[in-house]
Design a protein around this motif. Structure first.
Motif, PDB file in Angstrom:
ATOM      1  N   HIS A 134       1.224   0.159  12.015  1.00 12.95           N
ATOM      2  CA  HIS A 134       1.882  -0.450  10.588  1.00 12.95           C
ATOM      3  C   HIS A 134       1.984   0.961   9.724  1.00 12.95           C
ATOM      4  O   HIS A 134       2.932   1.086   8.744  1.00 12.95           O
ATOM      5  CB  HIS A 134       1.061  -1.516  10.072  1.00 12.95           C
ATOM      6  N   LEU A 135       1.194   1.746   9.658  1.00 16.36           N
ATOM      7  CA  LEU A 135       1.179   2.824   9.080  1.00 16.36           C
ATOM      8  C   LEU A 135       2.245   3.918   9.404  1.00 16.36           C
ATOM      9  O   LEU A 135       3.019   4.228   8.439  1.00 16.36           O
ATOM     10  CB  LEU A 135      -0.239   3.534   9.158  1.00 16.36           C
ATOM     11  N   ILE A 136       2.702   3.949  10.554  1.00 14.60           N
ATOM     12  CA  ILE A 136       3.667   4.803  11.145  1.00 14.60           C
ATOM     13  C   ILE A 136       4.982   4.096  10.937  1.00 14.60           C
ATOM     14  O   ILE A 136       5.900   4.860  10.364  1.00 14.60           O
ATOM     15  CB  ILE A 136       3.629   5.214  12.496  1.00 14.60           C
ATOM     16  N   ALA A 137       5.133   2.882  11.259  1.00 14.32           N
ATOM     17  CA  ALA A 137       6.157   2.119  11.161  1.00 14.32           C
ATOM     18  C   ALA A 137       6.497   1.296   9.835  1.00 14.32           C
ATOM     19  O   ALA A 137       7.222   0.411   9.925  1.00 14.32           O
ATOM     20  CB  ALA A 137       6.569   1.507  12.519  1.00 14.32           C
ATOM     21  N   GLY A 138       5.645   1.571   9.042  1.00 12.20           N
ATOM     22  CA  GLY A 138       5.863   0.759   7.798  1.00 12.20           C
ATOM     23  C   GLY A 138       5.876  -0.826   7.772  1.00 12.20           C
ATOM     24  O   GLY A 138       6.748  -1.437   7.290  1.00 12.20           O
TER      25      GLY A 138
END
Lengths: 341, 198
Positions: B73-77
């Motif tokens: 979720h951090l990487i892909a928002g």
């Protein structure tokens, strides 16, 4: 100068395929003249099998000397002429079959070691201690053998085999005494120093009377300088090919090491071969026994251990060749700086 | 310059002993088997990971990547962006406390992959990538724009870098491999933060 992989003749396809994948073109096969005659056609078949992989059968290495049937060839005796005649038939067959090099030895006790040594990361290298072996080894032939007689028999053999080797175009050369000590089991170690090899190559002055240059053993010789011996014999075209391995020190006590942890500076050694005009091949010879290794159909060491040595040999050869290409030592740090900026 | 060797998803005895015998000094663990507790790596587990490597006379020089579900979720928002940001920053703190000097990651989701293998002679195979033949998997069930992806990366770098400096952990990103889709994001990361921890 190129790397070479040494295998047993009965090694399967896997090992030849591995050599191709390593990018190594030269194969050495353990075998050659002995009690079991390999015939002309068998040598041809062996060569063609290796060539079918796009590889070259560059040498056969072995030795009939530890075979008791050849006692009279090594020490002189009633069957000397008959046995030499038989051996020369086999040498002719090999040469005619297109084998370019035959390496053998003059060690009736074969090569030997004593207690092994634990080296880097718990790997095991063979070890040798002269006193330890001497205290335990019985006389091989029940008595001390005479060194002068052995030299006479050797000279007789060299004078017989060299013209045949020249005729069939197959270079023959002798492996040093390993370990290079004065005697084992009452049998003198003839080729235990530089002087012995100078004497050998002077018996018949020919490229076909040469040396199977086990650098590992040469570097075990007490009182000798390894770089000087490389320079002397390589510049005279007496080195057929090289056993490129490393050791902790010299006889009477030493152990085998990883190729980059022994006392010999392998890059300096490789530069010495290059500068002496040597163009032959390098095998890894013995490798330490490593954790959970896979059997390799060759000399000491499995696939893992051998891969490390072969990669190292390929790297050292490439780097000393490039020094010439670039006209001096290559500053490898430049590449590192470029990558990290 | 020293020789390092990587080990993926494992710290098995055979491989670590093998490295020691090869003369390797520095070990890089990719996605090591550290248990994920409440979305984080705990100090106690990182210390035992480091000790495990030290037992063989080797140095744990760097960790590459945590488990992907700690940070996708951090990487892909994704919707759990804030939660994963907080947990990953805490994980960086713990990596520093454990004395592990580097942490790097692949800033893409999904991670590294190939589309197949090709023969490179005598039975050897090399991995291959061909964008045309790829049947793209649908890996996220939320909207992601290019702008949002940039924003995620910037937030991570700006939040994590001061923490990393404080705890002595150098952070780095692996280039996108294959160099495709996320490659621009990676280049931008270097321009966002030019400190040594960036």
């Amino acid at each position: 100068m190129e790397p070479m992989v040494a295998i047993h003749g009965q090694g399967g396809d896997e090992v030849l395929q591995t050599a191709v994948q390593y990018g190594i073109k030269n194969i050495l096969v353990y075998g050659g003249p002995g009690t079991r005659h390999m015939k002309f056609q068998e040598y041809v078949t062996l060569r063609m099998r290796i060539e079918s992989f796009g590889l070259k059968l560059a040498a056969i290495e072995g030795g009939f000397s530890p075979d008791l049937n050849y006692h009279d060839v090594i020490f002189g005796g009633p069957k000397q002429d008959e046995l030499i005649e038989d051996l020369l038939i086999q040498v002719r067959d090999m040469g005619r079959a297109g084998i370019p090099i035959y390496g053998y030895n003059w060690m009736p006790n074969s090569w030997g070691r004593a207690q092994p040594t634990i080296i880097r990361g718990g790997a095991m290298g063979t070890g040798y201690q002269y006193d330890w072996e001497n205290d335990r080894r019985p006389k091989t032939f029940g008595e001390d053998m005479d060194e002068g007689t052995m030299w006479d028999a050797l000279e007789y053999w060299i004078k017989a085999v060299t013209p045949v080797a020249e005729e069939v175009g197959m270079r023959c050369g002798i492996h040093p005494e390993d370990p290079p000590v004065p005697q084992r089991g009452g049998v003198p170690g003839l080729f235990r120093n530089m002087a012995a090899f100078k004497r050998l190559v002077e018996i018949v002055d020919s490229d076909y009377n040469a040396i199977e240059f086990c650098q590992g053993t040469f570097s075990e010789m007490p009182g000798e300088d390894i770089y000087e011996m490389i320079e002397y014999f390589a510049s005279r075209n007496k080195v057929m090919y090289v056993h490129f391995r490393n050791v902790s020190g010299k006889a009477p006590a030493f152990n085998e090491e990883f190729i980059n942890t022994g006392y010999v500076n392998m890059k300096k050694a490789m530069r010495t071969y290059r500068d002496a005009g040597f163009t032959g091949n390098f095998i890894d010879d013995h490798c330490p026994l490593m954790v959970d290794d896979t059997d390799f159909p060759g000399n000491l060491g499995g696939y893992r251990s051998r891969l490390f040595a072969q990669g190292y040999i390929a790297g050292v050869i490439e780097s000393v060749k490039k020094e010439v290409e670039y006209g001096g030592p290559v500053d490898m740090s430049a590449a590192g700086k470029g990558a990290s900026s | 310059m020293r020789i390092g060797m990587g080990l993926n998803s494992s710290t098995n005895t055979e491989t670590l002993r093998y490295m020691a015998q090869l003369g390797v000094q520095d070990v890089v663990l990719n996605t090591p088997p550290v248990p994920v507790k409440n979305g984080k790596w705990e100090l106690v587990d990182l210390v035992s990971l480091k000790n495990r490597v030290n037992e063989f006379g080797l140095t744990l020089t760097a960790i590459e990547n945590t488990q992907i579900d700690m940070r996708h979720h951090l990487i892909a928002g994704g919707p759990r962006f804030d939660e994963q940001l907080e947990n990953m920053v805490e994980t960086i703190r713990n990596i520093g406390r454990a004395g592990i000097p580097m942490y790097t990651m692949s800033w893409r989701y999904p991670r590294f992959y190939r589309t197949g293998h090709v023969d490179i002679g005598f039975g050897a195979q090399g991995t291959a990538f061909n964008a045309d033949v790829e049947d793209w998997p649908n890996v996220i069930d939320w909207e992601l724009t290019r702008e949002r992806a940039w924003e995620c990366l910037q937030t991570w770098v700006k939040t994590a870098t001061p923490v990393a400096e404080e705890y002595g952990v150098r952070l780095g990103l692996h280039p996108v491999d294959p160099r495709f889709l996320w490659s621009e994001a990676c280049r931008s990361c270097c321009s966002i933060s030019k400190t040594t921890s960036g």
